[in-house]
Design an enzyme around this catalytic site. Structure first.
Site, PDB file in Angstrom:
ATOM      1  N   GLY A  23      -3.405   2.718  -3.495  1.00  0.00           N
ATOM      2  CA  GLY A  23      -4.694   3.325  -3.858  1.00  0.00           C
ATOM      3  C   GLY A  23      -4.980   3.521  -5.198  1.00  0.00           C
ATOM      4  O   GLY A  23      -4.403   4.529  -5.297  1.00  0.00           O
ATOM      5  N   HIS A  29      -1.075   1.006 -11.643  1.00  0.00           N
ATOM      6  CA  HIS A  29      -0.901   0.271 -10.552  1.00  0.00           C
ATOM      7  C   HIS A  29      -1.856  -1.657 -11.616  1.00  0.00           C
ATOM      8  O   HIS A  29      -0.703  -1.844 -11.028  1.00  0.00           O
ATOM      9  CB  HIS A  29      -2.000   0.195  -9.628  1.00  0.00           C
ATOM     10  CG  HIS A  29      -2.400   1.651  -8.958  1.00  0.00           C
ATOM     11  ND1 HIS A  29      -2.698   2.572  -8.934  1.00  0.00           N
ATOM     12  CD2 HIS A  29      -1.379   2.110  -8.397  1.00  0.00           C
ATOM     13  CE1 HIS A  29      -2.736   3.902  -8.642  1.00  0.00           C
ATOM     14  NE2 HIS A  29      -1.251   3.501  -8.033  1.00  0.00           N
ATOM     15  N   LYS A 141       6.890   6.824 -13.433  1.00  0.00           N
ATOM     16  CA  LYS A 141       6.037   7.783 -13.160  1.00  0.00           C
ATOM     17  C   LYS A 141       6.853   8.388 -12.077  1.00  0.00           C
ATOM     18  O   LYS A 141       6.832   9.907 -12.261  1.00  0.00           O
ATOM     19  CB  LYS A 141       4.616   7.391 -12.881  1.00  0.00           C
ATOM     20  CG  LYS A 141       4.196   8.691 -11.992  1.00  0.00           C
ATOM     21  CD  LYS A 141       3.704   9.574 -12.647  1.00  0.00           C
ATOM     22  CE  LYS A 141       2.508  11.026 -12.493  1.00  0.00           C
ATOM     23  NZ  LYS A 141       3.113  10.535 -10.596  1.00  0.00           N
ATOM     24  N   ASP A 142       7.144   8.034 -10.414  1.00  0.00           N
ATOM     25  CA  ASP A 142       7.789   8.589  -9.534  1.00  0.00           C
ATOM     26  C   ASP A 142       8.699   8.124  -9.823  1.00  0.00           C
ATOM     27  O   ASP A 142       9.855   7.120  -9.137  1.00  0.00           O
ATOM     28  CB  ASP A 142       6.917   7.644  -8.161  1.00  0.00           C
ATOM     29  CG  ASP A 142       5.130   8.231  -8.514  1.00  0.00           C
ATOM     30  OD1 ASP A 142       5.398   9.398  -7.769  1.00  0.00           O
ATOM     31  OD2 ASP A 142       4.835   7.263  -8.773  1.00  0.00           O
ATOM     32  N   SER A 177      -2.410   9.218 -12.590  1.00  0.00           N
ATOM     33  CA  SER A 177      -2.544   9.252 -10.826  1.00  0.00           C
ATOM     34  C   SER A 177      -3.673   9.216 -10.463  1.00  0.00           C
ATOM     35  O   SER A 177      -4.359   9.421 -10.656  1.00  0.00           O
ATOM     36  CB  SER A 177      -1.203  11.312 -11.309  1.00  0.00           C
ATOM     37  OG  SER A 177      -2.100  11.297  -9.544  1.00  0.00           O
ATOM     38  N   SER A 178      -3.720   8.620  -9.042  1.00  0.00           N
ATOM     39  CA  SER A 178      -4.612   9.133  -8.757  1.00  0.00           C
ATOM     40  C   SER A 178      -4.803  10.684  -8.126  1.00  0.00           C
ATOM     41  O   SER A 178      -6.262  10.764  -8.231  1.00  0.00           O
ATOM     42  CB  SER A 178      -4.489   8.055  -6.615  1.00  0.00           C
ATOM     43  OG  SER A 178      -3.613   7.186  -7.463  1.00  0.00           O
ATOM     44  N   ARG A 179      -4.159  11.130  -8.151  1.00  0.00           N
ATOM     45  CA  ARG A 179      -4.576  12.788  -8.067  1.00  0.00           C
ATOM     46  C   ARG A 179      -5.187  13.449  -9.399  1.00  0.00           C
ATOM     47  O   ARG A 179      -5.615  14.419  -9.193  1.00  0.00           O
ATOM     48  CB  ARG A 179      -3.236  13.454  -7.412  1.00  0.00           C
ATOM     49  CG  ARG A 179      -2.005  12.755  -6.096  1.00  0.00           C
ATOM     50  CD  ARG A 179      -1.596  14.035  -5.896  1.00  0.00           C
ATOM     51  NE  ARG A 179      -1.177  13.493  -4.322  1.00  0.00           N
ATOM     52  CZ  ARG A 179      -0.394  13.084  -3.989  1.00  0.00           C
ATOM     53  NH1 ARG A 179       0.897  12.057  -4.530  1.00  0.00           N
ATOM     54  NH2 ARG A 179       0.271  12.960  -2.388  1.00  0.00           N
TER      55      ARG A 179
HETATM   56  P1  AMP Z   1       0.853   5.184  -5.931  1.00  0.00           P
HETATM   57  O1  AMP Z   1       0.067   3.989  -5.402  1.00  0.00           O
HETATM   58  O2  AMP Z   1       0.372   6.167  -6.849  1.00  0.00           O
HETATM   59  O3  AMP Z   1       1.446   5.349  -4.238  1.00  0.00           O
HETATM   60  O4  AMP Z   1       0.849   4.058  -6.819  1.00  0.00           O
HETATM   61  C1  AMP Z   1       1.781   3.060  -6.614  1.00  0.00           C
HETATM   62  C2  AMP Z   1       2.954   2.209  -7.668  1.00  0.00           C
HETATM   63  O5  AMP Z   1       2.457   2.162  -9.339  1.00  0.00           O
HETATM   64  C3  AMP Z   1       4.188   3.089  -7.610  1.00  0.00           C
HETATM   65  O6  AMP Z   1       5.239   2.780  -7.637  1.00  0.00           O
HETATM   66  C4  AMP Z   1       4.357   4.596  -8.780  1.00  0.00           C
HETATM   67  O7  AMP Z   1       4.874   5.250  -9.019  1.00  0.00           O
HETATM   68  C5  AMP Z   1       3.030   3.113  -9.347  1.00  0.00           C
HETATM   69  N1  AMP Z   1       2.853   4.515 -10.256  1.00  0.00           N
HETATM   70  C6  AMP Z   1       1.416   5.053 -10.390  1.00  0.00           C
HETATM   71  N2  AMP Z   1       1.641   5.611 -11.276  1.00  0.00           N
HETATM   72  C7  AMP Z   1       1.970   5.473 -12.044  1.00  0.00           C
HETATM   73  C8  AMP Z   1       2.006   5.487 -14.321  1.00  0.00           C
HETATM   74  N3  AMP Z   1       1.123   6.433 -14.044  1.00  0.00           N
HETATM   75  N4  AMP Z   1       2.383   4.800 -15.102  1.00  0.00           N
HETATM   76  C9  AMP Z   1       3.285   3.913 -13.533  1.00  0.00           C
HETATM   77  N5  AMP Z   1       3.275   3.749 -12.886  1.00  0.00           N
HETATM   78  C10 AMP Z   1       2.953   4.049 -11.902  1.00  0.00           C
END
Ligand code: AMP
Length: 248
Positions: A23, A29, A141-142, A177-179
């Site tokens: 989320g 995303h 990113k990850d 980033s969500s963070r």
């Molecule tokens: P998260 O919600 O942070 O767990 O991320 C969900 C997915 O989105 C994961 O596969 C992340 O690697 C991807 N994601 C997060 N931030 C980015 C970004 N800035 N660019 C591309 N993909 C991202």
């Protein structure tokens, strides 16, 4: 778009793409949702803040949660099903089976977050088993997470294709980033040191550029593709980022 809260209520039709998320949707995303939309009949986004991938003292309690906003964003990017199960369904009493990557789970990020990739690999396998996607989408990113998921899928013969899409950045270079929502304006300015350091594409130069910050690691990682990756702490916020090294 359907919002589905239990595995039993989930149904898909035709080739299916899954985008696992926690989320706090941003363009990173959305880029994954759009890629899944392009390649599949049904697009499922999972929204689950997975407690198993947070360590003690990490930000599980503060993690941004706004389902209504996320649902609107997901629908706008072509998601058919927002799958948002409860933790009690995914980790019922008696749960005791984990997916552990012996090496890849314990280098770099894994050194600083010892159970993190066990939580990631386990939730991804569970989501793959529940949704049965043909393709699953992750962000570069990850980078280590993408490497972990690819390794797990190969090692355990999971019938899903893993797609990894480029990191989406803000105009100033900070990886979305969500963070980032945790950062105060002056912290955000300081956080820009991270992409600037990585842009040198040289571990020594990056280390020098990050001098004075609270750095967990700066290292070249032999994932496919090879990356220069780093993690820093800005106040209470821990940020990770990486750049692909083309000259392999
Ligand atoms: P998260 O919600 O942070 O767990 O991320 C969900 C997915 O989105 C994961 O596969 C992340 O690697 C991807 N994601 C997060 N931030 C980015 C970004 N800035 N660019 C591309 N993909 C991202």
């Amino acid at each position: 778009m359907k919002v589905v809260r239990s595995a039993a209520a989930l149904s898909t039709e035709g080739p299916t793409g899954l985008v696992p998320t926690m989320g706090g949707f941003h363009e990173g995303h959305l880029s994954l949702f759009r890629a899944a939309r392009d390649e599949n009949d049904t697009v499922v986004a999972s929204l689950f803040v997975n407690p198993a991938q947070f360590g003690p003292g990490e930000d599980l309690g503060q993690y941004p949660r706004d389902e209504e906003r996320d649902a609107r964003a997901a629908e706008g990017a072509g998601v058919d099903v927002l799958f948002t199960p409860g933790a009690d369904e995914l980790y019922p009493p008696g749960f005791e089976t984990w997916v552990e990557l012996e090496q890849l789970g314990h280098t770099l990020e894994g050194k600083f977050r010892p159970d993190h990739f066990r939580g990631v690999a386990t939730i991804c396998l569970k989501l793959f088993n529940i949704v049965r996607p043909d393709r699953a989408y992750f962000g570069q990113k990850d980078a280590q997470q993408a490497a972990v998921v690819k390794r797990m899928v190969a090692d355990l013969n999971v019938p899903v294709k893993i797609r990894v899409l480029p990191t989406i950045r803000d105009a100033d270079g900070l990886a979305l980033s969500s963070r980032n929502a945790y950062l105060a304006p002056e912290e955000r300015e300081l956080a820009l040191t991270l992409p600037r350091a990585l842009a040198t594409r040289d571990p020594e130069a990056a280390r020098a550029a990050l001098n004075g910050l609270d750095v967990d690691y700066v290292a070249v990682a032999d994932f496919e593709p090879r990356v220069l990756a780093a993690a820093v702490r800005i106040g209470k916020t821990r940020l990770i980022d990486n750049v692909v090294l083309e000259d392999q």
